[in-house]
Design an enzyme around this catalytic site. Structure first.
Site, PDB file in Angstrom:
ATOM      1  N   GLU A  29       0.835  -1.195   0.000  1.00  0.00           N
ATOM      2  CA  GLU A  29       0.000   0.000   0.000  1.00  0.00           C
ATOM      3  C   GLU A  29       0.878   1.257   0.000  1.00  0.00           C
ATOM      4  OE1 GLU A  29      -2.657  -0.216   3.345  1.00  0.00           O
ATOM      5  OE2 GLU A  29      -2.902  -2.373   3.076  1.00  0.00           O
ATOM      6  N   SER A  59      -5.543  -4.576   1.184  1.00  0.00           N
ATOM      7  CA  SER A  59      -5.860  -5.968   1.503  1.00  0.00           C
ATOM      8  C   SER A  59      -4.563  -6.708   1.761  1.00  0.00           C
ATOM      9  CB  SER A  59      -6.631  -6.642   0.364  1.00  0.00           C
ATOM     10  OG  SER A  59      -6.784  -8.029   0.627  1.00  0.00           O
ATOM     11  N   GLU A  60      -4.211  -6.852   3.033  1.00  0.00           N
ATOM     12  CA  GLU A  60      -2.966  -7.537   3.371  1.00  0.00           C
ATOM     13  C   GLU A  60      -2.963  -8.978   2.889  1.00  0.00           C
ATOM     14  OE1 GLU A  60      -3.104  -3.911   5.678  1.00  0.00           O
ATOM     15  OE2 GLU A  60      -4.593  -5.521   5.385  1.00  0.00           O
ATOM     16  N   PHE A  83       1.689  -2.090   9.379  1.00  0.00           N
ATOM     17  CA  PHE A  83       1.961  -2.288  10.799  1.00  0.00           C
ATOM     18  C   PHE A  83       2.021  -3.784  11.081  1.00  0.00           C
ATOM     19  CE2 PHE A  83       0.213   1.995  10.891  1.00  0.00           C
ATOM     20  CZ  PHE A  83       1.006   2.631  11.836  1.00  0.00           C
ATOM     21  N   ASP A  85       0.785  -5.343  13.432  1.00  0.00           N
ATOM     22  CA  ASP A  85      -0.544  -5.793  13.871  1.00  0.00           C
ATOM     23  C   ASP A  85      -1.398  -6.258  12.692  1.00  0.00           C
ATOM     24  OD1 ASP A  85      -0.657  -3.972  16.768  1.00  0.00           O
ATOM     25  OD2 ASP A  85       0.585  -3.284  15.121  1.00  0.00           O
ATOM     26  N   HIS A 129      -2.061  -0.975  17.048  1.00  0.00           N
ATOM     27  CA  HIS A 129      -0.919  -0.609  16.222  1.00  0.00           C
ATOM     28  C   HIS A 129       0.408  -0.741  16.958  1.00  0.00           C
ATOM     29  CE1 HIS A 129      -4.275   1.334  14.166  1.00  0.00           C
ATOM     30  NE2 HIS A 129      -3.521   1.449  13.084  1.00  0.00           N
TER      31      HIS A 129
END
Length: 323
Positions: A29, A59-60, A83, A85, A129
């Site tokens: 991203e 969309s990871e 991140f 997380d 985060h």
């Protein structure tokens, strides 16, 4: 050697490896035009073009899945999960696919891919985060996990990860993002699986990594003459057992310090291994210091209390030696 900021060392590693190997791609991203959410991919689009530096939807799962397909097809993708997380929404691709593909295909496929994530612990980014999740990743066979605490190690570990023939998760410290350090002008890597002895000592071995490493180093000035051997693990998995064990055999005491919660963590694995291998030599119980078993707080004063600070680490050193 040149004085370089932590994020600049990462950026430099990416430039160097993309010049060295045309199979290296960068996907994530805002990694192209904007230069990355934290600037680590600045200049890559201009230098290598849109075929090798690609922005993606948010969309990871898709990002990591795309990278895995590219890796299986012969490329060496470096993907950014903004991140640490956020890896939670791509865990199937990381754990069940990338880490398993070589084993499941009897070596017919490989996944030479890198996943980069910032750990924002220490930057007041709150419970979604600021998590230190390295133990989750280190628990997965087939996945290597590294975390450089200095600009030199951030560069060298990323270069080593890109050249590795399997999936490597590279964690980076946002708290150290603008700190400076000396970085070699040569094409040097930091071998995966090799810890660094930051300071030699004889009274106690202190093992740490990631965001806690700088505070552990600062704590050595507060230990009232206790001789502490400070080891920066650098690679979480596979961790450098021999360096740690050799140090503990000399000092006969161990303190493990990390920013992750103490329960069920990497520190527990190190403590268990040292307790077994050095049982007859230990002059004190193995000690661990980390965050309490609670979500990371937003408020600055609460986060300071939540993470081990130099004063807390120095106190734990004194208590371990007195014991």
């Amino acid at each position: 050697m040149s004085s370089t900021k932590y994020w600049q060392a990462i950026n430099r590693a990416l430039h160097e490896e993309m010049r060295r190997d045309k199979r290296v791609l960068v996907i994530g991203e805002d990694v192209a035009g904007p230069g990355g959410p934290f600037g680590a991919t600045k200049g890559l689009l201009a230098a290598f073009g849109p075929e090798r530096v690609r922005d993606t939807p948010i969309s990871e799962a898709a990002i990591v899945g795309t990278a895995l397909g590219a890796a299986m097809a012969g490329y060496r993708p470096v993907v950014e999960v903004m991140f640490l997380d956020f890896v939670t929404v791509a865990m199937d691709q990381v754990v069940n696919q990338a880490a398993k593909v070589s084993y499941m295909s009897a070596g017919n496929f490989a996944a030479p891919m890198v996943i980069r994530s910032v750990c924002a612990s220490g930057r007041r980014t709150g419970p979604q985060h600021s998590q230190n999740l390295e133990a989750w990743l280190a628990h997965v066979p087939g996945l290597k996990v590294v975390w450089g605490s200095t600009p030199e190690d951030a560069r060298g570990l990323l270069k080593a990860a890109i050249r590795d023939d399997g999936p490597v998760y590279v964690i980076e410290s946002l708290a150290e993002w603008s700190t400076r350090g000396e970085v070699s002008d040569e094409d040097e890597i930091v071998p995966i699986g090799q810890a660094a002895i930051r300071r030699e000592g004889t009274d106690l071995t202190l093992v740490t990594w990631g965001g806690a490493a700088a505070r552990a180093l600062a704590a050595l000035d507060l230990t009232d003459g206790i001789s502490v051997e400070l080891i920066d693990l650098r690679t979480i998995s596979p961790w450098d057992r021999e360096t740690v064990l050799e140090s503990v055999r000399k000092t006969r005491r161990l303190l493990v310090v990390h920013d992750a919660v103490v329960e069920f963590g990497v520190g527990a694995e190190i403590a268990a291994t040292v307790s077994r291998e050095c049982f007859d030599l230990l002059e004190a119980p193995v000690n661990r210091l980390g965050a309490p078993f609670a979500p990371a707080p937003f408020a600055p004063q609460l986060e300071t209390a939540y993470l081990p600070q130099a004063e807390n680490i120095a106190q734990a050193v004194k208590e371990t030696v007195r014991t």
